[in-house]
Design an enzyme around this catalytic site. Structure first.
Site, PDB file in Angstrom:
ATOM      1  N   ARG A  89       0.868  -1.187   0.000  1.00 35.41           N
ATOM      2  CA  ARG A  89       0.000   0.000   0.000  1.00 35.41           C
ATOM      3  C   ARG A  89       0.906   1.240   0.000  1.00 35.41           C
ATOM      4  NH1 ARG A  89      -4.607  -0.027   4.309  1.00 35.41           N
ATOM      5  NH2 ARG A  89      -5.535   1.447   2.797  1.00 35.41           N
ATOM      6  N   ASP A 228      -1.889   9.159   7.717  1.00 36.32           N
ATOM      7  CA  ASP A 228      -1.137   8.097   7.043  1.00 36.32           C
ATOM      8  C   ASP A 228       0.225   8.605   6.600  1.00 36.32           C
ATOM      9  OD1 ASP A 228      -2.979   5.585   6.676  1.00 36.32           O
ATOM     10  OD2 ASP A 228      -4.171   7.431   6.687  1.00 36.32           O
ATOM     11  N   ASN A 238      -4.924  11.408   5.162  1.00 41.44           N
ATOM     12  CA  ASN A 238      -5.649  10.501   6.053  1.00 41.44           C
ATOM     13  C   ASN A 238      -6.827   9.931   5.271  1.00 41.44           C
ATOM     14  OD1 ASN A 238      -6.003   9.258   8.686  1.00 41.44           O
ATOM     15  ND2 ASN A 238      -7.808  10.555   8.930  1.00 41.44           N
ATOM     16  N   LYS A 239      -7.630   9.117   5.928  1.00 50.42           N
ATOM     17  CA  LYS A 239      -8.733   8.436   5.273  1.00 50.42           C
ATOM     18  C   LYS A 239      -9.589   9.391   4.457  1.00 50.42           C
ATOM     19  CE  LYS A 239      -9.305   5.046   5.121  1.00 50.42           C
ATOM     20  NZ  LYS A 239      -8.846   4.273   3.942  1.00 50.42           N
TER      21      LYS A 239
HETATM   22  O1  MRU Z   1      -7.282   2.308   4.876  1.00 52.35           O
HETATM   23  P1  MRU Z   1      -6.886   2.288   6.335  1.00 52.35           P
HETATM   24  O2  MRU Z   1      -7.902   1.683   7.229  1.00 52.35           O
HETATM   25  O3  MRU Z   1      -5.511   1.699   6.520  1.00 52.35           O
HETATM   26  O4  MRU Z   1      -6.774   3.856   6.734  1.00 52.35           O
HETATM   27  C1  MRU Z   1      -6.403   4.163   8.042  1.00 52.35           C
HETATM   28  C2  MRU Z   1      -6.422   5.613   8.336  1.00 52.35           C
HETATM   29  O5  MRU Z   1      -6.657   6.458   7.501  1.00 52.35           O
HETATM   30  C3  MRU Z   1      -6.014   6.010   9.748  1.00 52.35           C
HETATM   31  O6  MRU Z   1      -6.682   7.160  10.136  1.00 52.35           O
HETATM   32  C4  MRU Z   1      -4.511   6.257   9.767  1.00 52.35           C
HETATM   33  O7  MRU Z   1      -3.844   5.166   9.198  1.00 52.35           O
HETATM   34  C5  MRU Z   1      -3.997   6.513  11.145  1.00 52.35           C
HETATM   35  S1  MRU Z   1      -3.831   5.103  12.015  1.00 52.35           S
HETATM   36  C6  MRU Z   1      -3.159   5.498  13.504  1.00 52.35           C
END
Ligand code: MRU
Length: 347
Positions: A89, A228, A238-239
């Protein structure tokens, strides 16, 4: 985190190495089914990251660290293992930090299982400190909005966003959390709500679209999200959906904070437009829990993350304290790098 596994309540981490097997708390079926996923070989670990058995930037990093240790134990070429993990990823920075950490440990002739455990311990220590610093923002009666899951499940343990909430709870404060469901994979509704329930923290799940309503009506005092990857100027990935919350928060004068360890800060990228954004399968959008929710003829797009410009971020809560976006130089990792092609279509 405290979990009931095989009928027994015990403290478990999101990922660990046991008898040469990388063990993961399987996150795809939570909260309805708590099971441990066994990744016996390099490809199992890589696929567990790609298919989101484990997810969350720091947890992905620690999983790659244990995957590298397992590869070392199995006598595999570590550079090939590293290359395989780099292809899983693209957005989360901790993945790349963990790979370099393990390659350095290997070059120093270290026991890789010991090095991976140390990496995991350092992640937990960082999260605990984030908890201490972030709890200063949470008073009795504070109403918090959060997006996705940045809890113990997204790290090795304790979480980033969940850490200040856990510390404030431990200090006896009463507060409330609005939890965005977080389409398309519902990390908020499934994982964050579950962690809040276990901590006995008052909360309500809302649709992603409802956040603006509560922000606009003055029913939110603080927005707290994870990250992220954070660029050197503070722009934060971030998400998907986070950017929109930041804009509405600013419009309504609600402080917007990011909680993230310095392992998520990439000083090698000057600004957020350089952050590679993962594009995942459209099927994740067109289905819910395996059930089609749209005409199968309709196409869909599924960027997994977006970038919130630094100007919308009040502060970044790290293990070193709460920093303004402009104060990141000297923290984090990475040196200026060549331009990379951002998106990668998922099968
Ligand atoms: O696609 P994901 O579930 O890996 O996305 C996660 C996020 O966006 C979290 O907010 C981020 O990784 C922070 S985790 C401490």
């Amino acid at each position: 985190m405290r979990l009931t596994l095989d009928g027994e309540s015990k403290d478990v981490r999101t990922v660990w190495l046991e008898g040469g097997v990388v063990k993961l708390i399987g996150q795809r079926y939570l909260p309805f089914d708590v099971r441990v996923y066994d990744a016996k070989a390099l490809e199992d670990v890589a696929v567990a990251i790609e298919d989101m058995v484990v997810r969350g930037a720091p947890a992905i990093g620690a999983t790659a660290a244990y995957g590298m240790a397992q590869a070392g134990l199995q006598g595999l070429d570590l550079r090939e293992a590293a290359e395989r993990f780099r292809k899983t990823r693209p957005t989360g920075h901790d993945l790349f930090v963990a790979i370099e950490y393990m390659l350095k440990a290997a070059a120093a002739g270290e026991d890789l299982a010991v090095a991976a455990d140390r990496y995991a311990d350092e992640d937990v220590a960082r999260c605990r400190k984030i908890g201490e610093h972030g709890a200063t923002l949470i008073k009795n009666g504070t109403r918090i909005l959060t997006h996705c899951n940045a809890g113990a499940l997204a790290t090795v343990d304790y979480g980033t966003v969940m850490a200040p909430l856990r510390v404030a709870k431990e200090k006896g404060r009463r507060f409330f959390v609005y939890v965005d469901e977080t389409r398309p994979r519902l990390q908020g509704a499934r994982l964050t709500a579950w962690e809040l329930l276990q901590e006995g923290i008052d909360h309500a799940i809302i649709t992603d679209g409802a956040a603006g309503h509560f922000l606009g009506r003055g029913e939110v005092d603080l927005v707290l999200v994870g990250a992220d990857r954070i660029a050197a100027n503070g722009d934060t990935a971030n998400k998907i959906g986070t950017y929109g919350k930041a804009v509405i928060a600013k419009e309504n004068h609600v402080p917007f904070y990011v909680a993230a360890p310095t392992s998520t800060i990439d000083l090698g990228l000057a600004s957020g437009d350089k952050i590679p954004i993962e594009e995942r399968s459209p099927q994740e959008v067109l289905h819910l829990d395996g059930h089609p929710i749209a005409p199968k003829e309709s196409p869909a797009r599924n960027p997994a993350f977006d970038v919130t410009p630094a100007k919308y971020i009040q502060g970044i809560i790290t293990e070193s304290g709460i920093l303004r976006p402009s104060q990141l130089r000297g923290t984090g990792s990475g040196a200026p790098r060549k331009k990379k092609t951002p998106t990668k279509k998922r099968r």
